[in-house]
Design an enzyme around this catalytic site. Structure first.
Site, PDB file in Angstrom:
ATOM      1  N   HIS A 111      53.998  40.981  38.036  1.00 12.19           N
ATOM      2  CA  HIS A 111      52.699  40.525  38.538  1.00 12.19           C
ATOM      3  C   HIS A 111      52.147  39.541  37.513  1.00 12.19           C
ATOM      4  O   HIS A 111      52.325  39.743  36.307  1.00 12.19           O
ATOM      5  CB  HIS A 111      51.696  41.697  38.629  1.00 12.19           C
ATOM      6  CG  HIS A 111      51.738  42.484  39.896  1.00 12.19           C
ATOM      7  ND1 HIS A 111      51.543  43.854  39.921  1.00 12.19           N
ATOM      8  CD2 HIS A 111      51.904  42.106  41.192  1.00 12.19           C
ATOM      9  CE1 HIS A 111      51.596  44.276  41.175  1.00 12.19           C
ATOM     10  NE2 HIS A 111      51.819  43.246  41.958  1.00 12.19           N
ATOM     11  N   ASP A 113      50.305  55.161  43.354  1.00 10.17           N
ATOM     12  CA  ASP A 113      49.969  53.904  42.663  1.00 10.17           C
ATOM     13  C   ASP A 113      48.569  53.400  43.002  1.00 10.17           C
ATOM     14  O   ASP A 113      48.188  52.300  42.589  1.00 10.17           O
ATOM     15  CB  ASP A 113      50.987  52.808  43.035  1.00 10.17           C
ATOM     16  CG  ASP A 113      52.214  52.799  42.110  1.00 10.17           C
ATOM     17  OD1 ASP A 113      52.105  53.279  40.959  1.00 10.17           O
ATOM     18  OD2 ASP A 113      53.274  52.307  42.549  1.00 10.17           O
ATOM     19  N   CYS A 147      45.370  46.351  35.569  1.00  8.24           N
ATOM     20  CA  CYS A 147      45.887  46.894  36.833  1.00  8.24           C
ATOM     21  C   CYS A 147      44.942  47.946  37.410  1.00  8.24           C
ATOM     22  O   CYS A 147      44.870  48.122  38.614  1.00  8.24           O
ATOM     23  CB  CYS A 147      47.251  47.558  36.630  1.00  8.24           C
ATOM     24  SG  CYS A 147      48.535  46.489  36.023  1.00  8.24           S
ATOM     25  N   ARG A 163      56.236  39.445  43.845  1.00  6.91           N
ATOM     26  CA  ARG A 163      55.390  40.157  44.814  1.00  6.91           C
ATOM     27  C   ARG A 163      54.693  39.176  45.765  1.00  6.91           C
ATOM     28  O   ARG A 163      55.203  38.925  46.852  1.00  6.91           O
ATOM     29  CB  ARG A 163      54.374  41.035  44.079  1.00  6.91           C
ATOM     30  CG  ARG A 163      55.021  42.087  43.153  1.00  6.91           C
ATOM     31  CD  ARG A 163      55.701  43.185  43.931  1.00  6.91           C
ATOM     32  NE  ARG A 163      56.279  44.206  43.068  1.00  6.91           N
ATOM     33  CZ  ARG A 163      55.640  45.306  42.657  1.00  6.91           C
ATOM     34  NH1 ARG A 163      54.409  45.535  43.040  1.00  6.91           N
ATOM     35  NH2 ARG A 163      56.252  46.177  41.874  1.00  6.91           N
TER      36      ARG A 163
HETATM   37  N1  ARG Z   1      53.696  50.725  40.098  1.00  6.00           N
HETATM   38  C1  ARG Z   1      52.832  49.646  40.488  1.00  6.00           C
HETATM   39  C2  ARG Z   1      53.651  48.583  41.202  1.00  6.00           C
HETATM   40  O1  ARG Z   1      54.731  48.302  40.759  1.00  6.00           O
HETATM   41  C3  ARG Z   1      52.139  49.073  39.313  1.00  6.00           C
HETATM   42  C4  ARG Z   1      51.110  48.035  39.697  1.00  6.00           C
HETATM   43  C5  ARG Z   1      50.499  47.372  38.501  1.00  6.00           C
HETATM   44  N2  ARG Z   1      49.429  46.569  38.889  1.00  6.00           N
HETATM   45  C6  ARG Z   1      49.168  45.334  38.418  1.00  6.00           C
HETATM   46  N3  ARG Z   1      48.085  44.764  38.775  1.00  6.00           N
HETATM   47  N4  ARG Z   1      50.035  44.715  37.660  1.00  6.00           N
HETATM   48  O2  ARG Z   1      53.228  48.027  42.200  1.00  6.00           O
END
Ligand code: ARG
Length: 275
Positions: free
Chosen positions: A171, A72, A265, A142
């Site tokens: 996010h 990632d 992202c 998160r």
């Molecule tokens: N697979 C990553 C996660 O879930 C994707 C992150 C996406 N990043 C973002 N800035 N939305 O952490």
């Protein structure tokens, strides 16, 4: 029908990470399905097109060396938050991504940024978006709410907490896009009722996206104030932006979307970087 405004672009400096080791090997958001095949070469080609798109628009793009075992790491937005030459390092919620934090921290330090450590879970620009003088700060999935006060302390800018409620939009940068210093686009139902009221109060003229736009990662957009880079699949949002006088620039990041990511992202803005 809203009257189009005169929009203008400003030069941007971005940090990106090539998806050399990209894969979907674990599930930390509802989009990730490790049983579904991923075409890594296509992911790299799509990422390269995004990088070249920024360069064509006149922006500066730096890259950080990707590390094996961190599939990632391509999602550079989660690597830090950088405002006025000051960088706030990250602390990931999920252990699978933990080792990305020191990699981004080291890069920023070597590049001469004044780096501060996160105190609580902080997933960088994934949840912290600068709009004008304010930082919009997401929480719920998160970045932890207690980190928001620390963000305000580090940057000396007012932080507005926004509560995310839909796990598909885990996010802030999947549910809300900063278009220019006064304009945002967002998916109202991705936020709690109180946060929806806050957004209506602060941004009465915001663009309201549809669920389909958001599911296409249309709100995961990167704007220079005029050109808005977003997934081609976000058709209604593309039309709404054009109607307001912005210039949408469509990109296809279908492979990275399998990990729950889009253009924003993949992009960390380095504000206050030396050119
Ligand atoms: N697979 C990553 C996660 O879930 C994707 C992150 C996406 N990043 C973002 N800035 N939305 O952490």
């Amino acid at each position: 029908m809203t009257t189009p405004v005169t929009t203008h672009a400003t030069h941007r400096h971005y940090l990106m990470c090539r998806p050399t080791y990209f894969a979907v090997e674990y599930t930390i958001n509802p989009w990730m399905d490790p049983t579904r095949p991923v075409d890594r070469d296509l992911a790299i080609a799509q990422w390269d097109n995004l990088r070249q798109t920024y360069q064509r628009l006149g922006h500066t793009v730096d890259t950080i060396e990707p590390l094996p075992g961190l599939p990632d790491m391509v999602f550079a937005a989660n690597g830090a938050t950088v405002i006025d030459g000051r960088a706030l390092a990250v602390q990931f919620r999920e252990p699978q991504r933990a080792d990305e934090a020191p990699a981004y921290r080291g890069w920023l330090e070597r590049a001469g940024f004044d780096v501060h450590d996160a105190k609580h879970i902080n997933e960088g620009e994934g949840d912290l978006l600068l709009v004008g003088d304010y930082v919009l700060a997401g929480t719920g999935f998160r970045t932890s709410h207690s980190e928001h006060a620390h963000v305000q302390e580090v940057f000396g800018r007012p932080v507005v907490t926004l509560q995310l409620v839909d796990p598909c939009f885990y996010h802030l940068d999947t549910a809300l896009a900063v278009i220019d210093e006064r304009t945002i686009a967002y998916l109202p139902e991705a936020f709690s009722p109180g946060s929806q009221a806050v957004l209506r109060r602060l941004f009465p003229d915001a663009i309201h996206a549809t669920w389909a736009d958001a599911a296409a990662f249309g709100l995961n957009a990167v704007s220079d104030g005029r050109h808005v880079v977003l997934p081609v699949q976000a058709e209604a949002l593309t039309a709404a932006l054009r109607e307001r006088g912005y210039q949408p620039v469509g990109v296809d990041l279908s492979e990275l979307r399998k990990a729950g990511g889009g253009p924003k992202c993949c992009t960390l803005e380095l504000r206050g970087a030396r050119r």
